[in-house]
Design a protein around this motif. Sequence first.
Motif, PDB file in Angstrom:
ATOM      1  N   SER A  29       0.742  -1.400  -0.119  1.00 47.10           N
ATOM      2  CA  SER A  29       0.187   0.014   0.134  1.00 47.10           C
ATOM      3  C   SER A  29       0.873   1.024  -0.022  1.00 47.10           C
ATOM      4  O   SER A  29       0.503   2.172  -0.591  1.00 47.10           O
ATOM      5  CB  SER A  29      -0.953  -0.020   1.198  1.00 47.10           C
ATOM      6  N   ARG A  32       2.440   1.762  -3.529  1.00 49.05           N
ATOM      7  CA  ARG A  32       1.447   2.376  -4.370  1.00 49.05           C
ATOM      8  C   ARG A  32       1.500   3.993  -4.418  1.00 49.05           C
ATOM      9  O   ARG A  32       1.306   4.442  -5.424  1.00 49.05           O
ATOM     10  CB  ARG A  32       0.309   1.756  -4.321  1.00 49.05           C
ATOM     11  N   ARG A  33       1.733   4.544  -3.071  1.00 43.17           N
ATOM     12  CA  ARG A  33       1.645   5.725  -2.982  1.00 43.17           C
ATOM     13  C   ARG A  33       2.843   6.689  -3.024  1.00 43.17           C
ATOM     14  O   ARG A  33       3.039   7.475  -2.599  1.00 43.17           O
ATOM     15  CB  ARG A  33       0.798   6.272  -1.854  1.00 43.17           C
TER      16      ARG A  33
END
Length: 227
Positions: A29, A32-33
């Motif tokens: 997560s 991805r950012r």
Amino acid sequence: MRTDFCWSFCQKTPDAELDFTRFDNVLESAERRGLRILPIVYLPPRWADPVYEHLPEFENYVFELVRHFGSRLPEIEIWNEWNIGHFWKNPNAKNYCQTLVTAYRAAKRANPSVRVLLGGTAGVPYAFIDLLYKNGGAGAFDVMNVHPYSWPYPPEGDKTGSAGLKEDIRNLRRFMASQGDADKPIWITEHGWPTHRAKLPEVLSLLAGLKLANPGKGVWRMAYACL
């Protein structure tokens, strides 16, 4: 992003296989950012507490964690605020040093390029840091790591309080230099600004009053509301 990679999350019993699924999800997560993770490696499961009495098992945990993620975790931090009882029962620099040395050895064996951070200290506790060096901890971390909170005073310092953040870091650098450790970077992984407006630290004043009222009482239970 600094976040918990607690041992207790992924091995509930001594005979259980390490399960890094939770950490896999966190890291994926973050990636991805475009975020980089600094994992805090600490908090053993109940069966391995205190950790310094279960060092072979902790060594295995750190080794497998670093091996599993490889270069995706360029740094790891060993514990959080180990110099206060909230995170390390009965704080003891020697016990922490043994844990740190064990973790450093395991991490480097799994990935020689990983950087190992000293567990971020609450404040800049020179007595604890001095004992860490005296117990052979200098070779067991690549980055000095502190949380130089100044509560209840502002970070710039105060004539009635601390010397201020800049002076704290200068003094820490001088001390590290005296130990032959001048070249290590210093990271501040937690810091904050006290926002209360009271002239006196209310909680500390209250505790001091209770101690005066009943010197023999060691533990108090109270409800404290700040309106």
